[in-house]
Design an enzyme around this catalytic site. Sequence first.
Site, PDB file in Angstrom:
ATOM      1  N   THR A 229       0.846  -1.187   0.000  1.00 33.11           N
ATOM      2  CA  THR A 229       0.000   0.000   0.000  1.00 33.11           C
ATOM      3  C   THR A 229       0.882   1.237   0.000  1.00 33.11           C
ATOM      4  O   THR A 229       1.982   1.230   0.537  1.00 33.11           O
ATOM      5  CB  THR A 229      -0.938   0.020   1.221  1.00 33.11           C
ATOM      6  OG1 THR A 229      -1.648   1.253   1.227  1.00 33.11           O
ATOM      7  CG2 THR A 229      -0.176  -0.105   2.519  1.00 33.11           C
TER       8      THR A 229
ATOM      9  N   LYS B 264      -9.121   3.049   2.955  1.00 30.54           N
ATOM     10  CA  LYS B 264      -7.782   2.702   2.500  1.00 30.54           C
ATOM     11  C   LYS B 264      -7.692   3.040   1.032  1.00 30.54           C
ATOM     12  O   LYS B 264      -8.636   2.780   0.295  1.00 30.54           O
ATOM     13  CB  LYS B 264      -7.544   1.205   2.706  1.00 30.54           C
ATOM     14  CG  LYS B 264      -6.226   0.663   2.201  1.00 30.54           C
ATOM     15  CD  LYS B 264      -6.399  -0.152   0.922  1.00 30.54           C
ATOM     16  CE  LYS B 264      -5.076  -0.311   0.204  1.00 30.54           C
ATOM     17  NZ  LYS B 264      -5.040   0.369  -1.105  1.00 30.54           N
TER      18      LYS B 264
ATOM     19  N   THR C 262      -8.328   0.949  -5.894  1.00 29.04           N
ATOM     20  CA  THR C 262      -8.007   0.043  -4.830  1.00 29.04           C
ATOM     21  C   THR C 262      -8.380   0.670  -3.516  1.00 29.04           C
ATOM     22  O   THR C 262      -7.765   0.429  -2.536  1.00 29.04           O
ATOM     23  CB  THR C 262      -6.550  -0.188  -4.944  1.00 29.04           C
ATOM     24  OG1 THR C 262      -6.317  -0.544  -6.258  1.00 29.04           O
ATOM     25  CG2 THR C 262      -6.007  -1.264  -3.974  1.00 29.04           C
TER      26      THR C 262
ATOM     27  N   GLU D  36      -1.255   9.427  -3.952  1.00 28.62           N
ATOM     28  CA  GLU D  36       0.137   9.068  -4.223  1.00 28.62           C
ATOM     29  C   GLU D  36       0.955  10.288  -4.631  1.00 28.62           C
ATOM     30  O   GLU D  36       0.645  10.944  -5.617  1.00 28.62           O
ATOM     31  CB  GLU D  36       0.207   7.992  -5.312  1.00 28.62           C
ATOM     32  CG  GLU D  36      -0.245   6.639  -4.792  1.00 28.62           C
ATOM     33  CD  GLU D  36      -0.196   5.549  -5.851  1.00 28.62           C
ATOM     34  OE1 GLU D  36      -0.192   4.382  -5.457  1.00 28.62           O
ATOM     35  OE2 GLU D  36      -0.166   5.865  -7.050  1.00 28.62           O
TER      36      GLU D  36
ATOM     37  N   ASN E  16       4.797   5.534  -9.411  1.00 27.46           N
ATOM     38  CA  ASN E  16       4.136   4.754 -10.459  1.00 27.46           C
ATOM     39  C   ASN E  16       4.970   4.488 -11.699  1.00 27.46           C
ATOM     40  O   ASN E  16       4.538   3.746 -12.581  1.00 27.46           O
ATOM     41  CB  ASN E  16       2.832   5.448 -10.860  1.00 27.46           C
ATOM     42  CG  ASN E  16       1.811   5.364  -9.760  1.00 27.46           C
ATOM     43  OD1 ASN E  16       1.397   4.266  -9.406  1.00 27.46           O
ATOM     44  ND2 ASN E  16       1.439   6.488  -9.202  1.00 27.46           N
TER      45      ASN E  16
END
Lengths: 256, 256
Positions: free
Chosen positions: B2, B28, B39, B125, B251
Amino acid sequence: MTTDTIAKEVAVSFEVGGKVCKLGGIAKGSGMIHPNLATMLVFLTTDCAISAEMLQAALSGDIQNTFNMVSIDGDTSTNDMVALMANGMAGNREITEKNDDFKVFAQALNTVTVQLCRMIAGDGEGATKLLECTVSGADSMQVAKTVAKSVICSSLLKAAMFGADANWGRVLCAIGYSGADVDVTKVDVAFRSAKGSISVCKNGAGIPFSEENAKEILLEKEIEILISVGSGTYSASAWGCDLTYDYVKINGDYRT
Amino acid sequence: MTTDTIAKEVAVSFEVGGKVCKLGGIAKGSGMIHPNLATMLVFLTTDCAISAEMLQAALSGDIQNTFNMVSIDGDTSTNDMVALMANGMAGNREITEKNDDFKVFAQALNTVTVQLCRMIAGDGEGATKLLECTVSGADSMQVAKTVAKSVICSSLLKAAMFGADANWGRVLCAIGYSGADVDVTKVDVAFRSAKGSISVCKNGAGIPFSEENAKEILLEKEIEILISVGSGTYSASAWGCDLTYDYVKINGDYRT
């Protein structure tokens, strides 16, 4: 100010009724590129004799499969433009209907516009790679185009391509969320470049492949993402580029 | 694996028929976030007595304005999920219809889900900032949501926010390509944070403002992009984050 790093020019010759015609184009643009003829400028010229109506028909038909299938950052500009001008100086019999001459002209036009699309996408802001996604086996042109555009626009896939990672899961994900009516159990994915090609997904499932080989293929400057979605007859391509540190620098860090 | 960097939890108390009820949630997710309940994982629990039908009605109504208005990278995940469970242990009279009790419950639910949306977006992110875009004065909810989502998804604006640049032209551009029916001559744009607010665009045109002041406001960790599109009565918010070098690193560069 422009962030273009190369001159984007291309020209072809073709024959209409025994006369040699020429068609050339120049393009400008590297950011805010996700045309929906919508800061992309394209000028196309030809000496072919062709009526205004047929010229418009050729161009309108072409851009749906070329410039409107390019995306650098998903941001449609307010002032994209494609202009096509013909002066008839080739001396061919004028094209005034959708006959075989028109097909020859449209094909020549497409050769030029596809090359310009590739130049624009490959010179995207911060880009290190040209990405070309070709979807085949679709049941309709709309499905082929929707899937190709969704994959080429995925930030996650664009970042993976920057990292030379054959992350086919991100390809399948973008196919899934595109909303296109596709049977995932029929989806095949491969990556191809000047270093060869590699299948990474067959019938919707990952297949064993050499990570080393994949990386070698993906380190090239031009990457094809080949997707087959079934046994239909339609196919479409979309063009884009990888997402890099330099894209962020050009668009986020330009003042500091 | 994660990439979440914070625990995302929130809870509220509310009263139904004289009984104190509680509703809490955990979430999450920090990448591949552009839910279209697709996700991201969210679990919500309450001790409120409420029928299954009313529980579903409250949740289905809520997520359209909360989780489905979050975007970190435009990539819808294959497995987003929001679950809401009620065990009735608060002892209140069971909510079985869309009455005032239902409204109280729906409001409590919304308080929790909006906070979770903010936590998810702010922990995107690579993100350094939470962006919240609020569109008001729209003629319909669809226009308000379309504009808010388009602005929050713009890679160009996300990069500008990383650079603390009050680039309102990118806001207007995203409004324009959203396709929403908006009169650009009625569009006002302002940026707001804990350091104050600054108007940058009035009636579709830029207005003089202190670049220094704007930068001070935009260097904060939570930025509101306030857009008024006219004199309608509908408003909507969307949540996202800035586009940074670290998004590309997470990424694209994770293997090297």
